[in-house]
Design a protein around this motif. Structure first.
Motif, short mmCIF file in Angstrom:
data_model
loop_
_atom_site.label_atom_id
_atom_site.label_comp_id
_atom_site.label_asym_id
_atom_site.label_seq_id
_atom_site.Cartn_x
_atom_site.Cartn_y
_atom_site.Cartn_z
N ILE A 276 -4.36 3.19 -6.15
CA ILE A 276 -3.65 2.44 -5.29
C ILE A 276 -3.87 1.03 -5.26
CG2 ILE A 276 -3.22 1.88 -2.68
CD1 ILE A 276 -3.87 4.86 -2.11
N LEU A 277 -5.02 0.79 -5.62
CA LEU A 277 -5.71 -0.74 -5.68
C LEU A 277 -4.98 -1.31 -6.78
CD1 LEU A 277 -7.42 -2.88 -4.60
CD2 LEU A 277 -9.31 -1.60 -5.93
N GLU A 278 -4.88 -0.43 -7.76
CA GLU A 278 -4.60 -1.06 -8.80
C GLU A 278 -2.88 -1.10 -8.97
OE1 GLU A 278 -5.33 2.32 -11.77
OE2 GLU A 278 -7.44 1.48 -12.19
N ASP B 276 -0.55 13.05 -3.42
CA ASP B 276 -1.68 13.66 -3.73
C ASP B 276 -2.59 13.13 -4.82
OD1 ASP B 276 0.44 15.75 -3.06
OD2 ASP B 276 0.81 15.11 -5.03
N LYS B 277 -1.96 12.36 -5.38
CA LYS B 277 -2.72 11.55 -6.33
C LYS B 277 -2.80 10.03 -5.98
CE LYS B 277 -1.59 13.08 -10.31
NZ LYS B 277 -0.82 12.87 -11.78
N ALA B 278 -2.57 9.84 -4.79
CA ALA B 278 -2.89 8.59 -4.25
C ALA B 278 -4.20 8.42 -3.88
CB ALA B 278 -1.97 8.08 -3.20
N HIS C 16 4.35 17.64 3.84
CA HIS C 16 5.31 18.03 2.71
C HIS C 16 5.58 16.48 2.27
CE1 HIS C 16 6.35 20.13 6.28
NE2 HIS C 16 5.87 21.09 5.57
N HIS C 17 4.87 15.95 1.91
CA HIS C 17 5.25 14.61 1.19
C HIS C 17 5.82 14.55 0.02
CE1 HIS C 17 1.99 14.17 4.09
NE2 HIS C 17 2.91 13.82 4.53
N GLY C 18 6.10 15.86 -0.50
CA GLY C 18 6.62 15.68 -1.81
C GLY C 18 7.63 14.89 -2.30
N SER C 19 8.61 14.78 -1.53
CA SER C 19 9.49 13.89 -1.94
C SER C 19 9.65 12.66 -1.41
CB SER C 19 10.83 14.59 -1.82
OG SER C 19 11.05 15.00 -0.55
N LEU C 20 8.45 12.05 -1.38
CA LEU C 20 8.82 10.84 -0.73
C LEU C 20 9.23 9.90 -1.68
CD1 LEU C 20 5.24 10.40 0.45
CD2 LEU C 20 7.35 10.20 1.80
N GLY C 21 9.67 8.81 -1.10
CA GLY C 21 10.14 8.07 -2.28
C GLY C 21 11.39 7.10 -2.04
N ARG C 22 12.22 7.87 -1.41
CA ARG C 22 13.59 7.23 -1.60
C ARG C 22 13.94 6.47 0.04
NH1 ARG C 22 15.72 9.34 -3.63
NH2 ARG C 22 16.11 11.13 -5.02
N PHE D 45 0.86 -1.05 -0.12
CA PHE D 45 -0.01 0.19 0.07
C PHE D 45 0.95 1.20 -0.25
CE2 PHE D 45 -1.79 3.16 2.73
CZ PHE D 45 -2.99 3.54 2.15
N VAL D 46 1.79 1.17 1.17
CA VAL D 46 2.62 2.43 0.92
C VAL D 46 3.40 2.73 -0.13
CG1 VAL D 46 4.61 3.44 2.09
CG2 VAL D 46 2.92 2.08 3.38
N ALA D 47 3.85 1.52 -0.75
CA ALA D 47 4.67 1.60 -1.92
C ALA D 47 3.84 2.44 -3.19
CB ALA D 47 5.43 0.39 -2.52
N ALA D 48 2.76 1.91 -3.22
CA ALA D 48 1.76 2.35 -4.25
C ALA D 48 1.46 3.85 -3.98
CB ALA D 48 0.43 1.57 -4.28
N VAL D 49 1.45 4.11 -2.64
CA VAL D 49 1.03 5.57 -2.56
C VAL D 49 2.21 6.31 -2.83
CG1 VAL D 49 0.60 7.24 -0.71
CG2 VAL D 49 -0.67 5.18 -0.59
#
Length: 471
Positions: free
Chosen positions: A55-57, A48-50, A130-136, A38-42
DNA sequence: TAAAGAATAT
DNA sequence: AATATTCTTT
């Protein structure tokens, strides 16, 4: 009563209405694995687009529905919000001081005074994830927003009780020590150390000096507030859950002396803190995945109430290696069907977003969140305000953790009042600003050190995340 | 209308 | 608390 083939869900068409008992669909259990996806998807989508559908997809897990995801997402957002609220608060405060520990630059007392003007922490932007740069970062991998690191202070939350600190100052124990010392706070042994006495001192001796008093109390409040907050709050889940105990040590800034560079020192890590609570029958779980079992802590339950359950915290290593769940072997990687719980799953593991149970204050926190637009500072606002305005309330002894209640003479109280009147501008209704600042101040103090060390994830290491499991 | 999100309900 | 379900809004 016989069957339950809903393994697959919808195929049982026949007995729809007549055998209601058998038809319920199992609840989705958000296992760690599942959550991870889930988190990975998010993260992949961007906060914001999650949206549920996407997400499900991305998750691509059978049997999971959009609703399921939506529900989980709702909760997840709540979690993020709390994190960021705290983080931003801290960041703001720190920023207000130019990123430095105010105490290093100004005398403690003066500092506090001049500090006031800054008060309106409202000025600090409102909460904006500020989740802008999530991801890494690994953290991100876990869904922790990048700001997570802001959380630097840990309090010995030993038993969650701190959050209530109702009346029992002795519950706090601020020790000047650091490495390991046993944790049992909670015991009521107020005895120890440092900080408190010190504060007590301030207050007592500086009777003539308002500012001093102010400082003292402010600090005290701050500290306690921070402790509370940390203890009760949400955040750094893992650590909290683990019962990681960080000590906050204060070096007695003896009255006017300049404060030693480290007023507060955070000691990280430390773990082993097994709450003595009687309830701890189970020590270790067979989980290790990167983590040693000893890292497991019993979560202490203030929940002792129920008694029946103890929780264990599962350290999850952000690196993604987390697989373990105490008993669920979620199975490997990818396409494991959703783990469905047989309905009554009360004993199964639940995913936790690191919300340490906290009683009561939580609600307030959340509400305030809205009131103060996310700026809020956790329970502290509330606490502080209460403290200031309702000194008389026996239940709100947030003041001076270790100070014995009686040490505060009525005179002192009076002073506080004065201070209150003078110092903080219209707090009506919202004590926010001041409390926020004090709180923040503390945090910043604490944080400063960390910053110097550029402490980030490594420090907290894996604790970051908070996936805790309750059994 | 479908889907997101908040609010409730279990 | 964790999920589900319902209600609102977009």
């Amino acid at each position: 009563m016989h069957s339950d083939e809903e393994d697959d869900g919808e195929e049982n068409d026949f007995q729809e209405g007549d055998e209601p008992s058998a038809a319920k669909k199992p609840r989705v259990v958000w296992s760690i694995e599942l959550h991870r996806k889930f988190v990975a998807a998010v993260n992949q989508l961007g906060i914001d687009k999650a949206v549920p559908k996407r997400i499900l997809e991305l998750m691509n897990v059978e049997k999971l529905t959009r609703e399921n995801v939506a529900s989980h997402l709702q909760k997840y957002r709540l979690y993020l919000k709390r994190l960021s609220a705290v983080a931003s608060q801290q960041a703001s405060i720190v920023a207000a001081f130019g990123g430095r520990d105010p105490f290093l630059h100004m005398g403690a007392f003066e500092g506090l005074q001049s500090y006031q003007p800054f008060a309106p922490c409202a000025a600090l932007s409102s909460f904006i994830p500020h989740h802008g740069s999530l991801g890494r970062t690994t953290a991100a991998a876990f869904g922790v927003p990048e700001l997570a690191p802001a959380i630097t202070v840990q309090a010995a939350a030993s038993n969650g009780m701190i959050s209530h600190c109702a009346g029992d100052a002795s519950k706090f124990q601020l020790s000047g020590i650091q490495e390991n010392q046993q944790p049992n706070l909670g015991q009521g042994s107020a005895t120890s150390l440092g900080l408190p006495q010190l504060q007590q001192k301030w207050i007592q001796q500086e009777t003539g000096d308002l500012s001093a008093v102010f400082s003292g109390s402010a600090l005290a409040n701050t500290l306690s507030g921070a402790l509370q907050r940390v203890a009760s709050s949400p955040l750094p889940p893992q650590e909290l859950l683990e019962g990681v105990q960080t000590k906050v040590s204060a070096q007695p800034p003896i009255t006017m002396a300049s404060v030693s560079s480290e007023l507060v020192e955070r000691t990280v890590g430390v773990s082993a803190n097994l709450q003595d609570s009687g309830i701890s029958p189970q020590g270790t779980l067979p989980i290790n995945d990167g983590f040693t079992a000893d890292k497991l802590q019993l979560q202490d339950p203030f929940d002792s109430n129920g008694g029946t359950n103890f929780s264990v915290n599962m350290p999850v290593c952000p690196s993604g290696s987390l697989t373990a769940s105490s008993n669920a072997k979620g199975g490997a990687s990818s396409c494991s069907p959703v783990l469905l719980a047989p309905d009554t799953g009360r004993h199964s593991n639940y995913l936790q977003f690191g919300v340490a149970g906290n009683s009561g204050h939580d609600m307030n926190d959340i509400k305030q969140d809205h009131l103060h637009q996310g700026l809020s500072t956790g329970g502290f606002n509330h606490d502080f305000g209460t403290c200031m305005t309702e000194q008389t309330d026996p239940n709100v002894p947030y003041l001076m953790p270790q100070m014995k209640p009686n040490t505060l003479s009525s005179e002192d109280k009076l002073k506080q009042r004065n201070i209150y009147d003078l110092g903080i501008p219209k707090l009506h209704g919202g004590f926010s600003s001041s409390s926020c600042n004090f709180d923040g101040l503390l945090n910043s103090m604490i944080k400063a050190e960390k910053d110097d060390l550029s402490f980030t994830d490594s420090d907290l290491g894996c604790d970051f995340f908070p996936l805790g499991a309750c059994i």
